[in-house]
Design an enzyme around this catalytic site. Sequence first.
Site, PDB file in Angstrom:
ATOM      1  N   LEU A  69       0.826  -1.217   0.000  1.00  0.00           N
ATOM      2  CA  LEU A  69       0.000   0.000   0.000  1.00  0.00           C
ATOM      3  C   LEU A  69       0.860   1.267   0.000  1.00  0.00           C
ATOM      4  O   LEU A  69       0.342   2.365  -0.082  1.00  0.00           O
ATOM      5  CB  LEU A  69      -0.990  -0.012   1.172  1.00  0.00           C
ATOM      6  N   HIS A 119       3.385   1.135  -9.054  1.00  0.00           N
ATOM      7  CA  HIS A 119       4.545   1.960  -9.393  1.00  0.00           C
ATOM      8  C   HIS A 119       4.098   3.071 -10.333  1.00  0.00           C
ATOM      9  O   HIS A 119       3.184   2.881 -11.142  1.00  0.00           O
ATOM     10  CB  HIS A 119       5.615   1.127 -10.097  1.00  0.00           C
ATOM     11  N   ASP A 147      -0.279  -9.676  -4.716  1.00  0.00           N
ATOM     12  CA  ASP A 147       1.033  -8.991  -4.757  1.00  0.00           C
ATOM     13  C   ASP A 147       0.880  -7.624  -5.432  1.00  0.00           C
ATOM     14  O   ASP A 147       1.722  -7.215  -6.235  1.00  0.00           O
ATOM     15  CB  ASP A 147       2.107  -9.838  -5.448  1.00  0.00           C
TER      16      ASP A 147
HETATM   17 ZN   LIG Z   1       7.811 -10.654  -2.833  1.00  0.00          ZN
END
Ligand SMILES: [Zn+2]
Length: 444
Positions: A84, A330, A326
């Site tokens: 986060l 970015h 996951d």
């Molecule tokens: Zn990882």
Amino acid sequence: MKLLIKNGRVIDPAQNRDGIFDILCVDGKVHRVEKKISLLGSDENPAQPVRGAGVRGAPEAPPTIIDAKGLVVAPGFIDLHTHLREPGYEYKEDLKSGTEAAAAGGFTTVLCMANTQPVNDNAVITEFIVRKAREVGLVRVVPVGAISKGLEGKSLAEIGQMADAGIIGVSDDGRCVMDSALMRKAMQYARGFNLLVISHAEDEDLSGPGSINEGLVATELGLPGSPNAAEEIIVARDIALAELTRARLHVAHLSTRGSLDLVRAAKKRGVAVTCEVTPHHLMLTDEAVRGYRTEASMRPPLRSAEDVAALRKGLKEGVIDAIATDHAPHASFEKEVEFVKAAHGLVGLETALPLCLKLVEEKVIRLPDLVSLLSTRPAKIAGFKGRGTLKVGSEADVTIFDPEEKRKIDASRFRSKSRNTPFDGWSVKGRVHYTLVAGKVVYE
Ligand SMILES: [Zn+2]
């Protein structure tokens, strides 16, 4: 506070329930689950206040009613693996945008990793995350603490103090703890505090730059690849350490056939090990990197078709315990660079459900299995009592979705601050209609 969900297909793997039911939520909990719940005019809840019934004040507010006809009503999804980015990288994501993305994706609880700036390696940062997420007030945010100070792999973080402040597990995710003695010590501590140890399994000496699989595609592109062995060496080590310390080990983003075989064998021996896979490792191979596409740059890298087939088989057999996103936001300037310099990972919260529904359509798993992988089993791994099920008395964390609705993934409409996804423009099925946390609608 009452909320009634009517006519939905309730899928609750914890109770082996799959059928049309109504669910009444009262004060944040599941209160009743029955074939037909009628509040209007029933004896229990008269629609009109009874005249002369006393001077108890205003009649109760009418319940919120959600018509879930044609929709699936599932226990709220639990993501064991998100980033986060707050504190420190708010230009990528923050607790507000990240939890908005989670709610839009049907997630009611997310675990967030420790690689923030500063690193979540002490109770002050843990408390900050817990408090800020509560102020935002959307989905439940549960921090994972660092294993080592500053994620440097040298000395242990303040694990005990972070445990008091609310972490449920420890991980240096993003980095691998390369020092086996330190990892052993971390497991001993974790066991003492009943924490989960989450392993980012990557032998960093072997993986090198490591964001593409070692194989034909890497060779053709002239990029340095990371072999499956880089992951499997650490999975094997961490299983051995879990056996030694009797800690609870959870292998994050498992990506190779060999890792899966190691986990399968360890489970047979009775080791307390679980594992997760990501939707992208189930949907894509290293072919997705062709054209030097940095959206497909990640660690562990996208693997070969044989690995993907093995992971899908592992899902079917139940060796894989959970699907986790996951979610790794970015900014575009970190992705629109040379392949080897690009930041690793992709945003996943808002694409997980439609991507996973492809696995149902392709008959890899059934819909109740998917609910189990996104909710029931993650709740168990994380030790969340009263979550991952819609049993009477449990938390009214609910995800209501249409598994059939056709649409195109449109990254420009993500709630997340970041757009880094290789799935933009994909034709998918499945849309979340409502996300409820403690009986409150947090996404519609
Ligand atoms: Zn990882």
